[in-house]
Design an enzyme around this catalytic site. Structure first.
Site, PDB file in Angstrom:
ATOM      1  N   ASN A  96      56.779 -26.712   1.805  1.00 58.53           N
ATOM      2  CA  ASN A  96      57.346 -27.586   0.779  1.00 58.53           C
ATOM      3  C   ASN A  96      56.633 -28.933   0.775  1.00 58.53           C
ATOM      4  O   ASN A  96      57.255 -29.977   0.821  1.00 58.53           O
ATOM      5  CB  ASN A  96      58.849 -27.795   1.034  1.00 58.53           C
ATOM      6  N   SER A 149      56.000 -24.813  -8.747  1.00 58.20           N
ATOM      7  CA  SER A 149      56.581 -25.654  -9.792  1.00 58.20           C
ATOM      8  C   SER A 149      56.311 -25.005 -11.142  1.00 58.20           C
ATOM      9  O   SER A 149      55.299 -24.311 -11.324  1.00 58.20           O
ATOM     10  CB  SER A 149      55.948 -27.049  -9.771  1.00 58.20           C
ATOM     11  N   TYR A 163      47.937 -31.271 -10.179  1.00 60.26           N
ATOM     12  CA  TYR A 163      49.232 -30.679  -9.813  1.00 60.26           C
ATOM     13  C   TYR A 163      49.418 -29.354 -10.539  1.00 60.26           C
ATOM     14  O   TYR A 163      49.818 -28.357  -9.933  1.00 60.26           O
ATOM     15  CB  TYR A 163      50.347 -31.655 -10.165  1.00 60.26           C
ATOM     16  N   LYS A 167      49.683 -25.875  -8.323  1.00 60.39           N
ATOM     17  CA  LYS A 167      50.939 -25.127  -8.342  1.00 60.39           C
ATOM     18  C   LYS A 167      50.751 -23.736  -8.947  1.00 60.39           C
ATOM     19  O   LYS A 167      51.434 -22.781  -8.569  1.00 60.39           O
ATOM     20  CB  LYS A 167      52.009 -25.918  -9.089  1.00 60.39           C
TER      21      LYS A 167
END
Length: 267
Positions: A96, A149, A163, A167
C-alpha cells in the site's frame, strides 16, 4: 468466515497522516488484526504508525512495525527477514505504497517521473521479489494483495500521468504473476479504490492547489453514489481477498468505487 487466526500479515505502508480519519493501509492492518492475523508492518516513518499500532494492541492484537524505505532493496529485505525471524512465515502480503504527482508527459520532469515509478511500482516489485520465494516454500502458500487505483483504469479529471501509468502497471503485474504462481499455492489480486476520503485526500488537494472542502464536494458529485468511499471500504475488500473464502480467486481485481468506472459521467 474471514478467519485469519494463526496467519501472519506483512503490510507495507500502514502509517497515518492525520488523526481525524483512517488511511487505507492503517485500516487494512486493523481489520486483518481483528480477524486474528499477526501484523508485521513496514513504513517510511515509525512515528506515523503509532495510531495504527496502538489500536491493534489495545484490541488485543499483535503488531510490530519497522522503519522501511519501500523503494530500497536492502530495506525491504531487512523488513521481510525480521518478519520471518519473529513469525517464521508470511501468509499475507499487502502493498500500500503510492503517491500522485501532477503533470502530463510534456510538463512532468524526468525526476518526478522516475520518483513516481520507484514509489508506486518498484515498491510492489521489491516486496513481491522477496516474499514470493518464501510463500512458494510454505506448506499453505500465501496470498498477496496490491492496492491499485481507478486512475490505472481511466482518466479521473486531473493530469497525473505517472500515477496513471504505475497504477495500471500494478494491475498487469498482479495478473501475470498470479498465473505464474497459480500452481504454487500463491494467489495475487488487487483492490482498486475509487475516490476515497482519507488523510491523503487532504494532502492531495493541497498538492493540486485546491480548497479541500470544494475538492471534497466535487469528488462526492463525481461518484454515482454521490459520496466518496473511505479506507474501511477498501479494507473490507482486501480482507475478503486474503481470506480462505477467496481461495479460488487469483489474478483479479475488486473495484471499490461507488460506480464511477461504470459511469459515463453524465446524468
Amino acid at each position: 468466515m474471514l478467519d485469519l487466526q494463526g496467519k501472519v500479515a506483512l503490510i507495507i505502508g500502514l502509517g497515518q497522516s492525520g488523526d481525524d480519519s483512517w488511511g487505507i493501509g492503517a485500516a487494512c492492518a486493523v481489520l486483518l488484526a481483528r480477524q486474528g492475523a499477526a501484523i508485521f508492518g513496514g513504513n517510511r516513518t515509525v512515528a506515523s504508525t503509532t495510531k495504527t499500532q496502538k489500536r491493534i494492541q489495545d484490541e488485543g492484537g499483535i503488531c510490530d512495525v519497522m522503519a522501511t524505505e519501500a523503494t530500497d532493496s536492502e530495506s525491504v529485505k531487512n523488513l521481510i527477514e525480521a518478519c520471518i525471524a519473529k513469525h517464521k512465515r508470511i501468509d499475507i502480503l499487502l502493498t500500500n505504497v503510492g503517491q500522485s504527482q501532477p503533470g502530463c508527459p510534456a510538463t512532468m520532469s524526468e525526476a518526478t517521473w522516475d520518483a513516481q515509478i520507484d514509489l508506486n511500482l518498484r515498491s510492489v516489485y521489491l516486496a513481491c521479489h522477496y516474499v514470493l520465494p518464501i510463500m512458494e516454500r510454505q506448506d499453505r502458500g500465501g496470498v498477496i494483495v496490491c492496492i491499485s487505483s481507478i486512475a490505472g483504469m481511466r482518466y479521473i479529471g486531473k493530469p497525473q500521468i505517472a500515477y496513471n501509468t504505475t497504477k495500471a502497471a500494478i494491475l498487469q503485474f498482479v495478473k501475470a504473476t498470479a498465473v505464474i504462481y497459480a500452481d504454487k499455492k500463491v494467489r495475487l489480486n488487487a483492490v482498486v479504490p475509487g475516490l476515497m476520503d482519507t488523510p491523503y485526500t487532504k494532502s492531495m488537494a493541497e498538492r493540486y492547489g485546491k480548497n479541500y472542502e470544494e475538492y471534497r464536494t466535487t469528488r462526492d458529485e463525481q461518484v454515482p453514489m454521490k459520496r466518496m468511499g473511505d479506507a474501511w471500504d477498501v479494507a473490507n475488500a482486501a480482507l475478503f481477498l486474503v481470506s480462505d473464502e477467496a481461495s479460488y480467486i487469483t489474478g483479479q481485481k475488486i473495484v471499490v468505487d461507488g460506480g464511477i468506472t461504470s459511469s459515463t459521467g453524465r446524468a
